[in-house]
Design an enzyme around this catalytic site. Structure first.
Site, mmCIF file in Angstrom:
data_model
loop_
_atom_site.group_PDB
_atom_site.id
_atom_site.type_symbol
_atom_site.label_atom_id
_atom_site.label_comp_id
_atom_site.label_asym_id
_atom_site.label_seq_id
_atom_site.Cartn_x
_atom_site.Cartn_y
_atom_site.Cartn_z
ATOM 1 N N LYS A 136 0.832 -1.228 0.000
ATOM 2 C CA LYS A 136 0.000 0.000 0.000
ATOM 3 C C LYS A 136 0.848 1.252 0.000
ATOM 4 C CE LYS A 136 -2.208 -1.067 3.855
ATOM 5 N NZ LYS A 136 -1.830 -0.214 4.891
ATOM 6 N N ARG A 169 -10.151 0.021 8.330
ATOM 7 C CA ARG A 169 -9.554 -1.254 8.688
ATOM 8 C C ARG A 169 -10.569 -2.188 9.340
ATOM 9 N NH1 ARG A 169 -4.003 0.296 8.523
ATOM 10 N NH2 ARG A 169 -2.619 -1.497 8.672
ATOM 11 N N ARG A 184 11.642 -4.872 5.323
ATOM 12 C CA ARG A 184 11.379 -3.436 5.138
ATOM 13 C C ARG A 184 12.311 -2.581 5.998
ATOM 14 N NH1 ARG A 184 5.333 -1.517 5.140
ATOM 15 N NH2 ARG A 184 5.143 -2.807 6.991
ATOM 16 N N ARG A 194 10.925 -0.961 11.147
ATOM 17 C CA ARG A 194 9.822 -0.545 12.002
ATOM 18 C C ARG A 194 9.714 -1.512 13.175
ATOM 19 N NH1 ARG A 194 4.696 0.452 8.099
ATOM 20 N NH2 ARG A 194 3.795 -0.912 9.674
ATOM 21 N N ARG A 202 -0.606 -9.050 13.212
ATOM 22 C CA ARG A 202 -1.224 -8.077 12.307
ATOM 23 C C ARG A 202 -1.985 -8.790 11.200
ATOM 24 N NH1 ARG A 202 4.073 -5.258 10.820
ATOM 25 N NH2 ARG A 202 2.988 -4.282 9.093
HETATM 26 P P1 ADP Z 1 0.906 -1.901 7.350
HETATM 27 O O1 ADP Z 1 2.247 -1.656 6.828
HETATM 28 O O2 ADP Z 1 0.781 -3.122 8.175
HETATM 29 O O3 ADP Z 1 -0.162 -1.833 6.333
HETATM 30 P P2 ADP Z 1 0.302 0.687 8.579
HETATM 31 O O4 ADP Z 1 1.547 1.480 8.478
HETATM 32 O O5 ADP Z 1 -0.824 1.038 7.663
HETATM 33 O O6 ADP Z 1 0.668 -0.841 8.490
HETATM 34 O O7 ADP Z 1 -0.272 0.741 10.078
HETATM 35 C C1 ADP Z 1 0.540 0.375 11.177
HETATM 36 C C2 ADP Z 1 -0.321 0.163 12.421
HETATM 37 O O8 ADP Z 1 -1.067 1.353 12.744
HETATM 38 C C3 ADP Z 1 -1.396 -0.925 12.317
HETATM 39 O O9 ADP Z 1 -0.897 -2.220 12.566
HETATM 40 C C4 ADP Z 1 -2.410 -0.462 13.391
HETATM 41 O O10 ADP Z 1 -1.987 -0.803 14.677
HETATM 42 C C5 ADP Z 1 -2.360 1.043 13.270
HETATM 43 N N1 ADP Z 1 -3.414 1.555 12.352
HETATM 44 C C6 ADP Z 1 -3.220 2.120 11.121
HETATM 45 N N2 ADP Z 1 -4.390 2.457 10.551
HETATM 46 C C7 ADP Z 1 -5.366 2.112 11.428
HETATM 47 C C8 ADP Z 1 -6.792 2.173 11.432
HETATM 48 N N3 ADP Z 1 -7.484 2.669 10.386
HETATM 49 N N4 ADP Z 1 -7.459 1.721 12.525
HETATM 50 C C9 ADP Z 1 -6.820 1.221 13.567
HETATM 51 N N5 ADP Z 1 -5.478 1.112 13.653
HETATM 52 C C10 ADP Z 1 -4.741 1.544 12.594
#
Ligand code: ADP
Length: 218
Positions: free
Chosen positions: A13, A87, A126, A161, A172
């Site tokens: 994404k 989400r 990553r 990260r 996750r």
């Molecule tokens: P990924 O690389 O897993 O897609 P993101 O960078 O989008 O992760 O998000 C990292 C973390 O931030 C998620 O695992 C979650 O804990 C939190 N998070 C991000 N967006 C949301 C959301 N819309 N609702 C709840 N928690 C979120």
């Protein structure tokens, strides 16, 4: 057309959003970045958020929706990419209401489909620039920085990260299957859903997205 990405963790994404944002003038709204920026400030809220994401859990709907609203309302007519929201189905419903209020109906939902093993390799490899947030990957030659550990764009230091370890990734991914995947049905019923194969490189996925957006010759 505005874009919403729904995908498992580390499906690409962020990478695809950045490519689209820089080439097609989209505003990139990443809820993960909003959270990480808050953590960087060292605030009490940031410390609490860090604990939640390190466990691989979701941040509360109220909090993340508040953060998102601020970003969406200041976007000033620029097309946007929503990366990381919704989400869960509750967030999807909130977003529909918000879009109605803001008179936004020109949007598409792109589901980046990826196998768990590939997503896991992407997460564990990553590395992210501490300074500008650009993302690289140790395990994929096309995603490596020119100089090991150093950002090509700003010479910042590249680090992993804290939620990109095996245990948190698995959690996750489970959270994704349980609470995020049902969002796909929600958008399918609204006739907004398109599926993108994200098992290939980000550039290949981008080509499919460009075809959907009708900008394949740009
Ligand atoms: P990924 O690389 O897993 O897609 P993101 O960078 O989008 O992760 O998000 C990292 C973390 O931030 C998620 O695992 C979650 O804990 C939190 N998070 C991000 N967006 C949301 C959301 N819309 N609702 C709840 N928690 C979120």
């Amino acid at each position: 057309m505005n874009i919403i990405f729904v995908a498992p963790p580390a499906a690409g994404k962020g990478t695809i959003s950045s490519l689209l944002a820089s080439n097609y003038d989209y505003k990139h709204i990443s809820t993960g970045d909003l959270i990480r920026n808050e953590i960087k400030t060292g605030s009490k809220l940031g410390t609490e958020l860090q604990e939640v994401i390190n466990k691989g859990e979701l941040v509360s709907d109220e909090l993340i929706t508040e953060m998102l609203k601020k970003e969406l309302t200041k976007k000033e007519n620029q097309k946007f990419i929503l990366d990381g929201y919704p989400r869960n189905v509750e967030q999807a419903k909130v977003l529909t209401t918000l879009f109605t209020k803001l008179k936004i109906n020109d949007y598409i939902v792109l589901y980046l489909e990826v196998e768990k093993e590939i997503a896991q390799k992407r997460a564990l490899g990553r590395i992210v620039c501490q300074n500008c947030g650009s993302t690289y990957n140790k395990y994929f030659s096309e995603c490596q920085p020119q100089k090991e550990g150093i950002c090509d764009k700003c010479q910042g230091i590249l680090i992993s990260r804290t939620d990109d370890n095996e245990k948190t990734f698995n959690k996750r991914f489970d959270t994704y299957l349980k609470v995020t995947q049902p969002v796909l049905d929600y958008y399918k019923k609204l006739n907004k859903l398109k599926i993108i194969d994200s098992n290939q490189t980000a550039f290949t996925a981008l080509e499919s997205i460009k075809r959907i957006l009708g900008v394949e010759n740009d």
